[in-house]
Design a protein around this motif. Structure first.
Motif, PDB file in Angstrom:
ATOM      1  N   GLY A  40     -14.471  -3.030   7.392  1.00 17.88           N
ATOM      2  CA  GLY A  40     -14.616  -2.341   8.676  1.00 17.88           C
ATOM      3  C   GLY A  40     -15.838  -1.458   8.662  1.00 17.88           C
ATOM      4  N   ASN A  41     -16.115  -0.826   9.774  1.00 19.10           N
ATOM      5  CA  ASN A  41     -17.279   0.055   9.871  1.00 19.10           C
ATOM      6  C   ASN A  41     -17.183   1.208   8.879  1.00 19.10           C
ATOM      7  OD1 ASN A  41     -18.427  -1.430  11.932  1.00 19.10           O
ATOM      8  ND2 ASN A  41     -17.501  -0.177  13.557  1.00 19.10           N
ATOM      9  N   VAL A  42     -18.300   1.572   8.315  1.00 14.11           N
ATOM     10  CA  VAL A  42     -18.364   2.741   7.443  1.00 14.11           C
ATOM     11  C   VAL A  42     -17.952   3.968   8.247  1.00 14.11           C
ATOM     12  CG1 VAL A  42     -19.892   4.248   6.105  1.00 14.11           C
ATOM     13  CG2 VAL A  42     -20.172   1.764   5.990  1.00 14.11           C
ATOM     14  N   GLY A  43     -16.997   4.735   7.712  1.00 10.88           N
ATOM     15  CA  GLY A  43     -16.531   5.928   8.405  1.00 10.88           C
ATOM     16  C   GLY A  43     -15.355   5.697   9.326  1.00 10.88           C
ATOM     17  N   ALA A  44     -15.010   4.433   9.584  1.00 10.92           N
ATOM     18  CA  ALA A  44     -13.846   4.130  10.427  1.00 10.92           C
ATOM     19  C   ALA A  44     -12.581   4.460   9.643  1.00 10.92           C
ATOM     20  CB  ALA A  44     -13.848   2.669  10.839  1.00 10.92           C
ATOM     21  N   THR A  45     -11.756   5.340  10.174  1.00  8.43           N
ATOM     22  CA  THR A  45     -10.585   5.853   9.456  1.00  8.43           C
ATOM     23  C   THR A  45      -9.707   4.757   8.911  1.00  8.43           C
ATOM     24  OG1 THR A  45     -10.552   7.860  10.800  1.00  8.43           O
ATOM     25  CG2 THR A  45      -8.515   7.279   9.651  1.00  8.43           C
ATOM     26  N   TYR A  46      -9.423   3.751   9.742  1.00  9.66           N
ATOM     27  CA  TYR A  46      -8.472   2.729   9.326  1.00  9.66           C
ATOM     28  C   TYR A  46      -9.126   1.506   8.687  1.00  9.66           C
ATOM     29  CZ  TYR A  46      -5.210   5.766  11.606  1.00  9.66           C
ATOM     30  OH  TYR A  46      -4.464   6.870  11.931  1.00  9.66           O
ATOM     31  N   SER A  47     -10.352   1.714   8.230  1.00 11.58           N
ATOM     32  CA  SER A  47     -11.000   0.708   7.389  1.00 11.58           C
ATOM     33  C   SER A  47     -11.390   1.289   6.037  1.00 11.58           C
ATOM     34  CB  SER A  47     -12.247   0.132   8.079  1.00 11.58           C
ATOM     35  OG  SER A  47     -11.880  -0.696   9.171  1.00 11.58           O
ATOM     36  N   GLU A  48     -11.179   2.591   5.868  1.00 11.40           N
ATOM     37  CA  GLU A  48     -11.574   3.236   4.606  1.00 11.40           C
ATOM     38  C   GLU A  48     -10.874   2.606   3.407  1.00 11.40           C
ATOM     39  OE1 GLU A  48     -10.962   7.402   4.811  1.00 11.40           O
ATOM     40  OE2 GLU A  48     -12.624   7.770   6.193  1.00 11.40           O
ATOM     41  N   GLY A  49      -9.582   2.327   3.548  1.00  8.73           N
ATOM     42  CA  GLY A  49      -8.844   1.737   2.439  1.00  8.73           C
ATOM     43  C   GLY A  49      -9.341   0.343   2.112  1.00  8.73           C
ATOM     44  N   CYS A  50      -9.586  -0.467   3.131  1.00  7.18           N
ATOM     45  CA  CYS A  50     -10.108  -1.819   2.924  1.00  7.18           C
ATOM     46  C   CYS A  50     -11.463  -1.788   2.242  1.00  7.18           C
ATOM     47  CB  CYS A  50     -10.227  -2.545   4.267  1.00  7.18           C
ATOM     48  SG  CYS A  50      -8.663  -2.924   5.073  1.00  7.18           S
ATOM     49  N   ASN A  51     -12.332  -0.954   2.761  1.00  6.79           N
ATOM     50  CA  ASN A  51     -13.682  -0.873   2.194  1.00  6.79           C
ATOM     51  C   ASN A  51     -13.646  -0.399   0.739  1.00  6.79           C
ATOM     52  OD1 ASN A  51     -14.710  -1.725   4.639  1.00  6.79           O
ATOM     53  ND2 ASN A  51     -15.283   0.322   5.337  1.00  6.79           N
ATOM     54  N   LYS A  52     -12.754   0.517   0.459  1.00  7.19           N
ATOM     55  CA  LYS A  52     -12.622   1.021  -0.924  1.00  7.19           C
ATOM     56  C   LYS A  52     -12.111  -0.075  -1.848  1.00  7.19           C
ATOM     57  CE  LYS A  52     -10.473   4.686  -3.680  1.00  7.19           C
ATOM     58  NZ  LYS A  52      -9.913   3.778  -4.718  1.00  7.19           N
ATOM     59  N   MET A  53     -11.116  -0.844  -1.410  1.00  3.67           N
ATOM     60  CA  MET A  53     -10.588  -1.924  -2.243  1.00  3.67           C
ATOM     61  C   MET A  53     -11.666  -2.964  -2.539  1.00  3.67           C
ATOM     62  SD  MET A  53      -7.401  -1.319  -3.064  1.00  3.67           S
ATOM     63  CE  MET A  53      -8.057   0.354  -3.307  1.00  3.67           C
ATOM     64  N   ILE A  54     -12.483  -3.263  -1.531  1.00  2.31           N
ATOM     65  CA  ILE A  54     -13.570  -4.229  -1.717  1.00  2.31           C
ATOM     66  C   ILE A  54     -14.618  -3.650  -2.676  1.00  2.31           C
ATOM     67  CG2 ILE A  54     -15.467  -5.430  -0.568  1.00  2.31           C
ATOM     68  CD1 ILE A  54     -13.615  -5.476   1.961  1.00  2.31           C
ATOM     69  N   ARG A  55     -14.988  -2.395  -2.448  1.00  2.00           N
ATOM     70  CA  ARG A  55     -15.994  -1.748  -3.300  1.00  2.00           C
ATOM     71  C   ARG A  55     -15.569  -1.697  -4.757  1.00  2.00           C
ATOM     72  NH1 ARG A  55     -15.954   4.366  -2.552  1.00  2.00           N
ATOM     73  NH2 ARG A  55     -14.343   4.075  -4.143  1.00  2.00           N
ATOM     74  N   ASP A  56     -14.276  -1.425  -4.984  1.00  2.00           N
ATOM     75  CA  ASP A  56     -13.758  -1.272  -6.345  1.00  2.00           C
ATOM     76  C   ASP A  56     -13.271  -2.586  -6.950  1.00  2.00           C
ATOM     77  OD1 ASP A  56     -14.292   1.396  -6.022  1.00  2.00           O
ATOM     78  OD2 ASP A  56     -12.208   1.988  -5.665  1.00  2.00           O
ATOM     79  N   HIS A  57     -13.581  -3.679  -6.289  1.00  2.60           N
ATOM     80  CA  HIS A  57     -13.223  -5.026  -6.770  1.00  2.60           C
ATOM     81  C   HIS A  57     -11.718  -5.204  -6.926  1.00  2.60           C
ATOM     82  CE1 HIS A  57     -17.499  -5.562  -7.429  1.00  2.60           C
ATOM     83  NE2 HIS A  57     -17.512  -4.488  -8.199  1.00  2.60           N
ATOM     84  N   GLN A  58     -10.961  -4.510  -6.075  1.00  6.12           N
ATOM     85  CA  GLN A  58      -9.511  -4.688  -6.044  1.00  6.12           C
ATOM     86  C   GLN A  58      -9.108  -5.719  -4.987  1.00  6.12           C
ATOM     87  OE1 GLN A  58      -7.356  -2.952  -8.261  1.00  6.12           O
ATOM     88  NE2 GLN A  58      -9.395  -2.674  -9.135  1.00  6.12           N
ATOM     89  N   ALA A  59     -10.077  -6.112  -4.164  1.00  8.13           N
ATOM     90  CA  ALA A  59      -9.822  -7.111  -3.125  1.00  8.13           C
ATOM     91  C   ALA A  59     -11.116  -7.860  -2.834  1.00  8.13           C
ATOM     92  CB  ALA A  59      -9.303  -6.441  -1.850  1.00  8.13           C
ATOM     93  N   GLN A  60     -10.964  -9.133  -2.508  1.00 10.29           N
ATOM     94  CA  GLN A  60     -12.103  -9.969  -2.144  1.00 10.29           C
ATOM     95  C   GLN A  60     -12.368  -9.834  -0.648  1.00 10.29           C
ATOM     96  OE1 GLN A  60     -14.124 -12.283  -4.003  1.00 10.29           O
ATOM     97  NE2 GLN A  60     -15.232 -12.251  -2.067  1.00 10.29           N
ATOM     98  N   LEU A  61     -13.606  -9.653  -0.274  1.00 11.34           N
ATOM     99  CA  LEU A  61     -13.970  -9.537   1.135  1.00 11.34           C
ATOM    100  C   LEU A  61     -13.809 -10.876   1.836  1.00 11.34           C
ATOM    101  CD1 LEU A  61     -17.051  -7.686   2.575  1.00 11.34           C
ATOM    102  CD2 LEU A  61     -16.475  -9.976   3.377  1.00 11.34           C
ATOM    103  N   ILE A  62     -13.141 -10.860   2.992  1.00 11.01           N
ATOM    104  CA  ILE A  62     -13.091 -12.031   3.868  1.00 11.01           C
ATOM    105  C   ILE A  62     -13.368 -11.581   5.301  1.00 11.01           C
ATOM    106  CG2 ILE A  62     -11.545 -13.459   2.480  1.00 11.01           C
ATOM    107  CD1 ILE A  62      -9.245 -12.557   4.313  1.00 11.01           C
ATOM    108  N   THR A  63     -13.857 -12.510   6.100  1.00 13.25           N
ATOM    109  CA  THR A  63     -14.104 -12.204   7.508  1.00 13.25           C
ATOM    110  C   THR A  63     -13.413 -13.187   8.437  1.00 13.25           C
ATOM    111  OG1 THR A  63     -16.148 -13.525   7.534  1.00 13.25           O
ATOM    112  CG2 THR A  63     -16.354 -11.182   6.980  1.00 13.25           C
TER     113      THR A  63
END
Length: 307
Positions: free
Chosen positions: A259-282
């Motif tokens: 999600g967008n950087v700074g979007a409250t309800y995408s922070e968790g998703c972005n963090k999981m992707i950044r920390d390699h805890q989840a694979q990014l999909i679109t």
């Protein structure tokens, strides 16, 4: 008899945890073997502790309650599943803390060849709703036999269930209470539809309230019965991150929509992707390609991990 004895053992919670119950079950070979040896447990559980022996002194009371549970289940068409039953989720059976008993109201195949859970915030935004709508619609085209699992909660959960139904896909709601009630009650109509197109699943007997700890416990069922976990939207500390952690511990594939950087309800998703805890999909196409499902044959049932 096995169902009666298995239910009775689960009535000894929280004195005996799911891990302890499954360890005992696997060592003894059945719940019946444990109950029948209650006065000489060391015969079937050589390393049994004094504490477990003390807890087992309550088994007769538990057996009476289990009988009532079976009568209620029969009256309301609820299936009782234990690990030796063919309908028990075989993926979940592999997990160290799998439930000894599941109560199931529905007709969906809990061992479908493709099973994915969709989780996330209870405050799903318009963006999250659009992601779910597009993903489920396209997944239906690519892998129509996929079973979609979630927790029947507000937000991502209920939107995932409803989109599955709208696209003619089966969907399972794993709840944190007994099947004599429904939480949240506002989702009752959707739940009724799910019973005919999937179902409602729980490890909890009647009269179990939806306490906070039960939601954490039910997350392991959502994770364990699935091939993959998809985090749709999540704040930095949302409960969906717990399911992501459990999924990773079970060696399940984990994905997240960015999600967008700074979007409250995408922070968790972005963090999981950044920390390699989840694979990014679109998209659903991304997901299916990562899972290697594009060449899957329809109509298969689950055999084992990696099948």
């Amino acid at each position: 008899m096995e169902h009666l004895n298995a239910i009775a053992l689960t009535m000894l919670r929280p004195q005996l945890s799911p891990i302890q119950l499954m360890e005992m079950y696997r060592e003894a070979g059945s719940a019946t073997a444990i109950v029948e040896a209650r006065n000489h447990l060391q015969d079937v559980l050589p390393d049994v502790s004094m504490r477990v022996k003390e807890v087992m002194k309550d088994i007769d009371n538990a057996l009476a309650k289990a009988q009532e549970e079976i009568a209620y289940a029969e009256k309301h068409s609820i299936k009782i599943l234990t690990p030796d039953d063919a309908e028990y989720p075989q993926r979940l059976k592999e997990c160290i803390d799998a439930p000894l008993v599941l109560y199931y109201l529905g007709n969906g195949n809990l061992n479908s060849h493709h099973i994915v859970n969709m989780i996330g915030t209870r405050k799903c935004t318009t963006y999250g709703q659009d992601v779910i709508r597009n993903f489920v619609r396209d997944l239906k085209k690519l892998c129509p036999d996929t079973l979609i699992v979630s927790g029947l909660a507000y937000g991502v959960d209920i939107n995932s269930h409803r989109e599955a139904l709208a696209n003619g896909m089966n969907t399972i709601g794993v709840v944190a209470h007994g099947l004599d009630t429904l939480y949240p009650a506002v989702h009752r109509e959707t739940a009724k539809m799910m019973v005919s197109h999937g179902g409602i699943l729980t490890e909890y007997p009647r009269n179990t309230r939806p306490d906070k700890r039960n939601f954490v416990q039910r997350n392991r069922i959502v994770a364990g019965m699935s091939d993959a976990c998809i985090l749709v939207e999540s704040a930095a500390r949302d409960g969906g991150l717990i399911t992501v952690g459990i999924s990773n511990s079970y060696n399940r594939d984990v994905f997240a929509f960015p999600g967008n950087v700074g979007a409250t309800y995408s922070e968790g998703c972005n963090k999981m992707i950044r920390d390699h805890q989840a694979q990014l999909i679109t998209s659903a196409e991304d997901f299916v390609n990562f899972m290697g499902w594009e060449k899957a044959e329809e109509g298969k049932t689950y055999i084992g991990a990696g099948s």
